[in-house]
Design a protein around this motif. Structure first.
Motif, PDB file in Angstrom:
ATOM      1  N   SER A  83      -6.517   4.147  17.455  1.00 58.31           N
ATOM      2  CA  SER A  83      -4.886   3.719  17.615  1.00 58.31           C
ATOM      3  C   SER A  83      -4.140   3.942  16.289  1.00 58.31           C
ATOM      4  O   SER A  83      -4.876   3.931  15.232  1.00 58.31           O
ATOM      5  N   LEU A  84      -2.978   4.125  16.214  1.00 57.17           N
ATOM      6  CA  LEU A  84      -2.257   4.266  14.951  1.00 57.17           C
ATOM      7  C   LEU A  84      -0.875   3.914  15.345  1.00 57.17           C
ATOM      8  O   LEU A  84      -0.337   3.719  16.473  1.00 57.17           O
ATOM      9  N   ALA A  85      -0.151   3.446  14.200  1.00 56.46           N
ATOM     10  CA  ALA A  85       1.184   2.976  14.228  1.00 56.46           C
ATOM     11  C   ALA A  85       2.199   4.225  14.506  1.00 56.46           C
ATOM     12  O   ALA A  85       2.117   5.293  14.061  1.00 56.46           O
ATOM     13  N   LEU A  86       3.322   4.015  15.187  1.00 52.76           N
ATOM     14  CA  LEU A  86       4.267   4.910  15.429  1.00 52.76           C
ATOM     15  C   LEU A  86       4.767   5.647  14.352  1.00 52.76           C
ATOM     16  O   LEU A  86       5.135   6.976  14.436  1.00 52.76           O
ATOM     17  N   ASP A  87       4.787   4.897  13.182  1.00 52.77           N
ATOM     18  CA  ASP A  87       5.365   5.469  11.886  1.00 52.77           C
ATOM     19  C   ASP A  87       4.551   6.655  11.100  1.00 52.77           C
ATOM     20  O   ASP A  87       5.085   7.592  10.793  1.00 52.77           O
ATOM     21  N   HIS A  88       3.329   6.729  11.605  1.00 49.98           N
ATOM     22  CA  HIS A  88       2.505   7.733  11.253  1.00 49.98           C
ATOM     23  C   HIS A  88       2.913   8.818  11.998  1.00 49.98           C
ATOM     24  O   HIS A  88       2.221  10.207  11.626  1.00 49.98           O
ATOM     25  N   LEU A  89       3.472   9.019  12.858  1.00 44.23           N
ATOM     26  CA  LEU A  89       4.104  10.545  13.844  1.00 44.23           C
ATOM     27  C   LEU A  89       5.355  10.711  13.671  1.00 44.23           C
ATOM     28  O   LEU A  89       5.834  11.659  14.173  1.00 44.23           O
ATOM     29  N   SER A  90       5.825  10.313  12.360  1.00 50.31           N
ATOM     30  CA  SER A  90       7.197  10.746  11.931  1.00 50.31           C
ATOM     31  C   SER A  90       7.388  12.276  12.054  1.00 50.31           C
ATOM     32  O   SER A  90       8.570  12.828  12.144  1.00 50.31           O
ATOM     33  N   PRO A  91       6.351  13.241  11.320  1.00 48.86           N
ATOM     34  CA  PRO A  91       6.593  14.612  11.462  1.00 48.86           C
ATOM     35  C   PRO A  91       7.080  15.106  12.884  1.00 48.86           C
ATOM     36  O   PRO A  91       7.884  16.206  12.731  1.00 48.86           O
ATOM     37  N   LEU A  92       6.833  14.375  13.778  1.00 44.98           N
ATOM     38  CA  LEU A  92       7.143  15.039  15.174  1.00 44.98           C
ATOM     39  C   LEU A  92       8.582  14.880  15.307  1.00 44.98           C
ATOM     40  O   LEU A  92       9.204  15.998  16.251  1.00 44.98           O
ATOM     41  N   TRP A  93       9.225  14.058  14.487  1.00 45.57           N
ATOM     42  CA  TRP A  93      10.715  13.884  14.852  1.00 45.57           C
ATOM     43  C   TRP A  93      11.598  15.101  14.286  1.00 45.57           C
ATOM     44  O   TRP A  93      12.806  15.262  14.647  1.00 45.57           O
ATOM     45  N   SER A  94      10.930  15.901  13.388  1.00 46.64           N
ATOM     46  CA  SER A  94      11.577  17.006  12.652  1.00 46.64           C
ATOM     47  C   SER A  94      11.258  18.233  13.267  1.00 46.64           C
ATOM     48  O   SER A  94      11.720  19.403  12.838  1.00 46.64           O
ATOM     49  N   VAL A  95      10.659  18.287  14.443  1.00 43.20           N
ATOM     50  CA  VAL A  95      10.210  19.649  15.258  1.00 43.20           C
ATOM     51  C   VAL A  95      11.429  20.003  16.022  1.00 43.20           C
ATOM     52  O   VAL A  95      11.783  19.296  17.210  1.00 43.20           O
ATOM     53  N   PRO A  96      11.860  21.228  15.870  1.00 42.80           N
ATOM     54  CA  PRO A  96      13.172  21.629  16.606  1.00 42.80           C
ATOM     55  C   PRO A  96      12.625  21.774  18.069  1.00 42.80           C
ATOM     56  O   PRO A  96      11.496  22.403  18.097  1.00 42.80           O
ATOM     57  N   GLY A  97      13.539  21.926  18.989  1.00 46.47           N
ATOM     58  CA  GLY A  97      13.173  22.119  20.406  1.00 46.47           C
ATOM     59  C   GLY A  97      12.436  21.233  21.151  1.00 46.47           C
ATOM     60  O   GLY A  97      11.966  21.648  22.219  1.00 46.47           O
ATOM     61  N   VAL A 135      -1.942  14.754  12.229  1.00 47.66           N
ATOM     62  CA  VAL A 135      -0.626  14.442  12.546  1.00 47.66           C
ATOM     63  C   VAL A 135       0.002  16.020  12.044  1.00 47.66           C
ATOM     64  O   VAL A 135       1.090  16.312  13.006  1.00 47.66           O
ATOM     65  N   ASP A 136      -0.209  16.388  11.026  1.00 50.04           N
ATOM     66  CA  ASP A 136       0.701  17.414  10.411  1.00 50.04           C
ATOM     67  C   ASP A 136       0.096  18.764  11.247  1.00 50.04           C
ATOM     68  O   ASP A 136       1.024  19.660  11.500  1.00 50.04           O
ATOM     69  N   ARG A 137      -1.078  18.999  11.443  1.00 52.98           N
ATOM     70  CA  ARG A 137      -1.559  20.014  12.400  1.00 52.98           C
ATOM     71  C   ARG A 137      -0.964  19.848  13.648  1.00 52.98           C
ATOM     72  O   ARG A 137      -0.343  21.057  14.380  1.00 52.98           O
ATOM     73  N   LEU A 138      -1.044  18.784  14.199  1.00 46.99           N
ATOM     74  CA  LEU A 138      -0.239  18.630  15.437  1.00 46.99           C
ATOM     75  C   LEU A 138       1.126  18.962  15.537  1.00 46.99           C
ATOM     76  O   LEU A 138       1.825  19.594  16.370  1.00 46.99           O
ATOM     77  N   ALA A 139       1.922  18.542  14.408  1.00 49.55           N
ATOM     78  CA  ALA A 139       3.339  18.722  14.473  1.00 49.55           C
ATOM     79  C   ALA A 139       3.568  20.450  14.433  1.00 49.55           C
ATOM     80  O   ALA A 139       4.405  20.935  14.882  1.00 49.55           O
ATOM     81  N   ALA A 140       2.726  21.091  13.612  1.00 48.81           N
ATOM     82  CA  ALA A 140       2.541  22.767  13.271  1.00 48.81           C
ATOM     83  C   ALA A 140       2.342  23.319  14.517  1.00 48.81           C
ATOM     84  O   ALA A 140       3.070  24.149  15.009  1.00 48.81           O
ATOM     85  N   ALA A 141       1.492  22.819  15.190  1.00 44.31           N
ATOM     86  CA  ALA A 141       1.142  23.315  16.848  1.00 44.31           C
ATOM     87  C   ALA A 141       2.347  23.144  17.629  1.00 44.31           C
ATOM     88  O   ALA A 141       2.632  24.112  18.448  1.00 44.31           O
ATOM     89  N   LEU A 142       2.909  21.819  17.632  1.00 46.12           N
ATOM     90  CA  LEU A 142       4.021  21.680  18.528  1.00 46.12           C
ATOM     91  C   LEU A 142       5.156  22.501  18.117  1.00 46.12           C
ATOM     92  O   LEU A 142       5.780  23.137  19.068  1.00 46.12           O
ATOM     93  N   ALA A 143       5.477  22.516  16.865  1.00 45.42           N
ATOM     94  CA  ALA A 143       6.491  23.770  16.482  1.00 45.42           C
ATOM     95  C   ALA A 143       6.392  25.015  17.008  1.00 45.42           C
ATOM     96  O   ALA A 143       7.319  25.741  17.527  1.00 45.42           O
ATOM     97  N   ALA A 144       5.081  25.511  17.032  1.00 48.39           N
ATOM     98  CA  ALA A 144       4.788  26.846  17.485  1.00 48.39           C
ATOM     99  C   ALA A 144       4.909  27.050  18.825  1.00 48.39           C
ATOM    100  O   ALA A 144       5.406  27.905  19.519  1.00 48.39           O
ATOM    101  N   ARG A 145       4.541  25.731  19.606  1.00 47.50           N
ATOM    102  CA  ARG A 145       4.615  26.042  21.100  1.00 47.50           C
ATOM    103  C   ARG A 145       6.108  25.810  21.667  1.00 47.50           C
ATOM    104  O   ARG A 145       6.459  26.452  22.297  1.00 47.50           O
ATOM    105  N   ALA A 146       6.801  25.105  20.863  1.00 48.24           N
ATOM    106  CA  ALA A 146       8.408  24.756  21.253  1.00 48.24           C
ATOM    107  C   ALA A 146       9.009  26.121  21.082  1.00 48.24           C
ATOM    108  O   ALA A 146       9.870  26.618  21.704  1.00 48.24           O
ATOM    109  N   GLN A 147       8.705  26.802  19.810  1.00 50.25           N
ATOM    110  CA  GLN A 147       9.293  28.214  19.601  1.00 50.25           C
ATOM    111  C   GLN A 147       9.030  29.223  20.662  1.00 50.25           C
ATOM    112  O   GLN A 147      10.076  30.083  20.839  1.00 50.25           O
ATOM    113  N   SER A 148       7.732  29.186  21.072  1.00 52.35           N
ATOM    114  CA  SER A 148       7.039  30.295  22.099  1.00 52.35           C
ATOM    115  C   SER A 148       7.844  30.032  23.391  1.00 52.35           C
ATOM    116  O   SER A 148       7.847  30.950  24.116  1.00 52.35           O
ATOM    117  N   GLU A 149       8.103  29.037  23.565  1.00 50.16           N
ATOM    118  CA  GLU A 149       8.851  28.424  25.059  1.00 50.16           C
ATOM    119  C   GLU A 149      10.405  28.447  25.214  1.00 50.16           C
ATOM    120  O   GLU A 149      11.092  28.229  25.948  1.00 50.16           O
TER     121      GLU A 149
END
Length: 334
Positions: free
Chosen positions: A197-211, A320-334
């Motif tokens: 498990s991790l603290a929610l603070d560790h997932l802060s890169p997700l908040w800046s992913v557009p879309g 988390v950084d890799r996940l955020a990058a993958a999330l940005a790519a998916r959001a952009q593609s959709e």
């Protein structure tokens, strides 16, 4: 690798030590050596750590033989995630010709009420119907000779109630963007929870992913961490709208049907999303639970899963950084 050698040496000195054999079983399974691992895993019932899960019945254990004319009790053991992962084996048991009664943990009773392969589903603590033989759920992969290539991985093998799923689709359709469900902590009483498990603070890169719209699925005290998020974070907690008690996992399943993606740590949420055939991204520690194997970003158990592993034990930043990058790519593609 050193751990494997240590287990082998320990068993040379004391071949009947159940704790060592149980741990060696998980080491073998982690390395994908399923045939050896399942056999060794049967030692779990002699190990102190799992003694509380052992069930003793007057009826004999199933030996894998034909079940024609007989009723078999398959009983869940260990965690909720274990049940969600291995309930996929019930159709193979039913194919042996008998009547299948499945006993599960009470929180899963309604979700699993119509699970494929079971003629009847009861919650632990309820009166059991008559049966002729019994088997623990996590003994089935070994009895059915599962390898990494023969995992019964057709999904979905669980389904949400369509009325509840439609209600959540309408609820979440009001806002644009990729709808992502988020769970960041498992059961804090789990012996391995400090690592998974991790603290929610560790997932802060997700908040800046557009879309992207992030919806909180986190139950329990850990959910309170969302109160401290910055107002600009694209986050909405859904758990206050969840049904409670026996309906909780049914509600979770319905929400997931309305989401585009589930992001979670290694907990029952990951198994539920995978069993539903939903797209699920799982954050894993550097040395994960055995079922996630090593050195791969996919899973033979869940074809819709993608794994994001720590680079170093205890450090989540890279994953988390890799996940955020993958999330940005998916959001952009959709």
């Amino acid at each position: 690798e050193e751990a494997g050698a240590a287990y082998d040496r320990a068993l040379e000195l004391n071949p009947d030590d159940a704790e060592t054999r149980r741990n060696r079983a998980m080491w073998l399974l982690l390395h994908g050596r399923f045939a050896e691992g399942w056999a060794e895993y049967e030692w779990r019932w002699r190990a102190r750590a799992l003694a509380r899960w052992r069930r003793d019945f007057d009826q004999p254990s199933w030996d894998g033989s034909d079940l024609a004319g007989r009723t078999i009790l398959v009983h869940a053991e260990q965690g909720l995630g274990d049940t969600l992962q291995f309930v996929r084996y019930l159709p193979q048991v039913a194919a042996r010709g008998g009547r299948v009664v499945f006993e599960c943990q009470p929180p899963l009773r309604r979700l699993l009420d119509a699970v494929a392969g079971a003629d009847a589903v009861v919650a632990k603590g309820e009166t059991l119907p008559a049966f002729d033989v019994h088997v623990p759920l996590l003994s089935l992969p070994g009895m059915l000779e599962t390898t990494a290539e023969t995992v019964p991985a057709a999904v979905p093998y669980l389904r949400a109630h369509p009325t509840a799923a439609d209600r959540w689709r309408r609820r979440l359709a009001v806002a644009p963007g990729l709808a992502v469900g988020l769970c960041w902590q498992g059961n804090p009483a789990h012996v391995f929870d400090h690592a998974r498990s991790l603290a929610l603070d560790h997932l802060s890169p997700l908040w800046s992913v557009p879309g992207v719209r992030v919806y909180g699925l986190q139950m329990g005290a850990a959910g309170d961490q969302a109160r401290h998020l910055p107002p600009s974070a694209p986050f909405e907690d859904l758990t206050a709208e969840f049904a409670d008690g026996a309906d909780l996992f049914s509600e979770d399943a319905a929400v997931m049907e309305a989401l585009d993606l589930v992001v979670t740590v290694d907990t029952a949420v990951a198994h539920l999303a995978g069993a539903l055939g939903r797209s699920v991204w799982i954050l894993l520690p550097a040395v994960p639970d055995w079922r996630w194997l090593l050195d791969r970003d996919d899973s033979p158990w869940y074809p819709t899963a993608r794994l994001f592993r720590q680079d170093r034990y205890g450090h989540w930043e890279g994953a988390v950084d890799r996940l955020a990058a993958a999330l940005a790519a998916r959001a952009q593609s959709e």
